[in-house]
Design an enzyme around this catalytic site. Structure first.
Site, PDB file in Angstrom:
ATOM      1  CE  LYS A 198     -33.794   0.855  49.641  1.00 58.78           C
ATOM      2  NZ  LYS A 198     -33.050  -0.015  50.540  1.00 58.78           N
ATOM      3  CE  LYS A 208     -27.586  -5.089  49.752  1.00 57.36           C
ATOM      4  NZ  LYS A 208     -27.952  -3.994  50.670  1.00 57.36           N
TER       5      LYS A 208
HETATM    6  O1  NPG Z   1     -29.388  -0.988  42.880  1.00 56.12           O
HETATM    7  O2  NPG Z   1     -27.441  -0.884  43.810  1.00 56.12           O
HETATM    8  C1  NPG Z   1     -28.659  -0.702  43.825  1.00 56.12           C
HETATM    9  C2  NPG Z   1     -29.264  -0.115  45.072  1.00 56.12           C
HETATM   10  C3  NPG Z   1     -30.196  -1.066  45.696  1.00 56.12           C
HETATM   11  O3  NPG Z   1     -31.649   0.074  47.160  1.00 56.12           O
HETATM   12  C4  NPG Z   1     -30.648  -0.567  47.033  1.00 56.12           C
HETATM   13  N1  NPG Z   1     -29.894  -0.896  48.048  1.00 56.12           N
HETATM   14  O4  NPG Z   1     -30.737  -1.507  51.414  1.00 56.12           O
HETATM   15  O5  NPG Z   1     -30.356  -2.791  49.763  1.00 56.12           O
HETATM   16  C5  NPG Z   1     -30.452  -1.683  50.242  1.00 56.12           C
HETATM   17  C6  NPG Z   1     -30.302  -0.495  49.346  1.00 56.12           C
HETATM   18  C7  NPG Z   1     -29.380   0.524  49.806  1.00 56.12           C
HETATM   19  C8  NPG Z   1     -28.145   0.198  50.204  1.00 56.12           C
HETATM   20  C9  NPG Z   1     -29.831   1.811  49.778  1.00 56.12           C
HETATM   21  C10 NPG Z   1     -27.305   1.198  50.590  1.00 56.12           C
HETATM   22  C11 NPG Z   1     -29.000   2.820  50.180  1.00 56.12           C
HETATM   23  C12 NPG Z   1     -27.746   2.509  50.561  1.00 56.12           C
END
Ligand code: NPG
Length: 371
Positions: free
Chosen positions: A163, A262
């Site tokens: 991130k 997703k």
């Molecule tokens: O492994 O399920 C997982 C998380 C992967 O970092 C991940 N998701 O933006 O894709 C994204 C992120 C995320 C989504 C982070 C929602 C936080 C909340």
């Protein structure tokens, strides 16, 4: 298939450690589950909206309300419903992709269980395993980041996503790349940048990244297309891709060379499969994203990622990455891969003791009083 009873469960799952992104810190996973009953089977769906409206506009309390007031009543008044009809049935309600996806998933699970079929079989998935990738939050400290990456590599993950946010990007990536010259590595901005940051992405070109994900705001297709023309690293879109139509537009305009898919974000599995087919036909890179799903949502993602159009490892971590006790039997990483579930339906059910321990509220409606 007639849905006789529908239940909502709001659940709070503590995360093993806080996860920081450009928009905040997640400490626990608030989510809503949909449970449907027919006279033959029970089906489960997971609404992946977060506890707060910071990833997209949906959030768990809002999804619960939308499900309770609008979506469940539509479901319970339909005389006969199959998963393929859910999109049309719920279309009068605008948006709410994640809430709708949960209903579609529950109906599909119940239908498959009625026939003793697995989701993998229904989708024509023949892969037995899928590659696992992991997402690492913003640590704010380069040494801690490199340690976290080392742990992920030691656990066998086949690709690492970092991130990033303005001020936590080039130096962080450089530090990781120096320690792991051959690691499959990518970054995710969650929309935190603007076109004034093009220089940052040009600098990231030096680190042989698989892709840069969602650098700009989700509705800014033109900025993503402009960036894609100025850097060599492929641009990937996540939040922007909410439907087959938006995926088509993004690809057409050159805003992305890779799609993060997703099912919840696009309104369900049926739309996700249509986007998969589009990406495959257009030779656009594809991988399956994650939303800290419990084993229910993760099961669907793992099956989906077994389709042939998926070209890169997904955010498909083992349950132990986020949860001490997953809601279902856990997903376990084996040699950097997860086993594609082949049991009936989506292949997982909630463990009653974890569900009751984590449940915040629940409600139930029958066919005759669906409001
Ligand atoms: O492994 O399920 C997982 C998380 C992967 O970092 C991940 N998701 O933006 O894709 C994204 C992120 C995320 C989504 C982070 C929602 C936080 C909340």
């Amino acid at each position: 298939m007639t849905i006789e009873v529908a239940r909502l469960h709001q659940v709070a799952m503590p995360l093993r450690s806080p996860f920081r992104t450009s928009y905040g810190v997640e400490h626990q996973r608030d989510l809503v589950l949909v449970e449907v009953e027919t006279d033959a089977a029970t089906g489960w769906g997971e609404c992946v909206a977060l506890g707060t409206p910071h990833y997209n506009a949906e959030y768990a309390d809002g999804a619960y309300e939308v499900l309770r007031r609008f979506l469940i009543p539509l479901l319970l008044t339909a005389p006969d419903v199959m998963a393929a009809d859910v999109g049309r049935l719920l279309a009068p309600v605008k948006g709410q992709a994640m809430a709708k996806a949960a209903i579609e998933m529950a109906v599909l699970d119940a239908h498959l269980r009625t026939n003793g079929r697995s989701l993998a079989d229904a989708l024509g998935v023949t892969a037995t395993h899928v590659d696992s990738g992991v997402a690492i939050g913003i640590t704010g400290d380069v040494v801690a980041l490199v340690d976290a990456v080392a742990d992920a590599v030691a656990a066998g993950y086949r690709r690492v996503k970092l991130k990033i946010e303005p001020g936590w990007d080039v130096a962080a990536v450089r530090a990781v790349r120096e320690q792991f010259p051959h690691l499959a590595l990518q970054v995710d901005g969650n929309g935190a940048y603007t076109m004034s940051d093009v220089g940052t992405f040009a600098a990231l070109d030096a680190f042989d990244l698989l892709l840069v994900e969602q650098p700009f705001a989700d509705d800014d297709l033109l900025a993503h297309a402009a960036l894609a023309r100025q850097i060599t690293t492929p641009v990937c879109l996540d939040e922007t891709i909410t439907s087959l139509a938006s995926a088509t537009a993004a690809i057409e305009i050159g805003a992305c060379a890779v799609v993060n898919l997703k099912p919840g974000r696009v309104g369900g599995l049926a739309e996700a499969v249509r986007i998969h087919d589009l990406c495959r036909a257009r030779s656009v890179g594809l991988w399956c994203g994650g939303m800290f799903e419990t084993g229910l949502g993760r099961a669907v993602n793992v099956v989906l990622a077994g389709l042939p159009g998926f070209t890169l490892p997904g955010d498909l971590s083992g349950s132990d990455r986020y949860y001490t006790a997953d809601l279902t039997d856990p997903f376990v990483i084996d040699d950097g891969r997860l086993l594609v579930p082949t049991g009936p339906g989506i292949g997982r059910v909630p463990r009653p003791e974890v569900l009751s321990e984590r449940s915040i509220r629940s409600a139930e409606w029958g066919r005759t009083h669906g409001t």
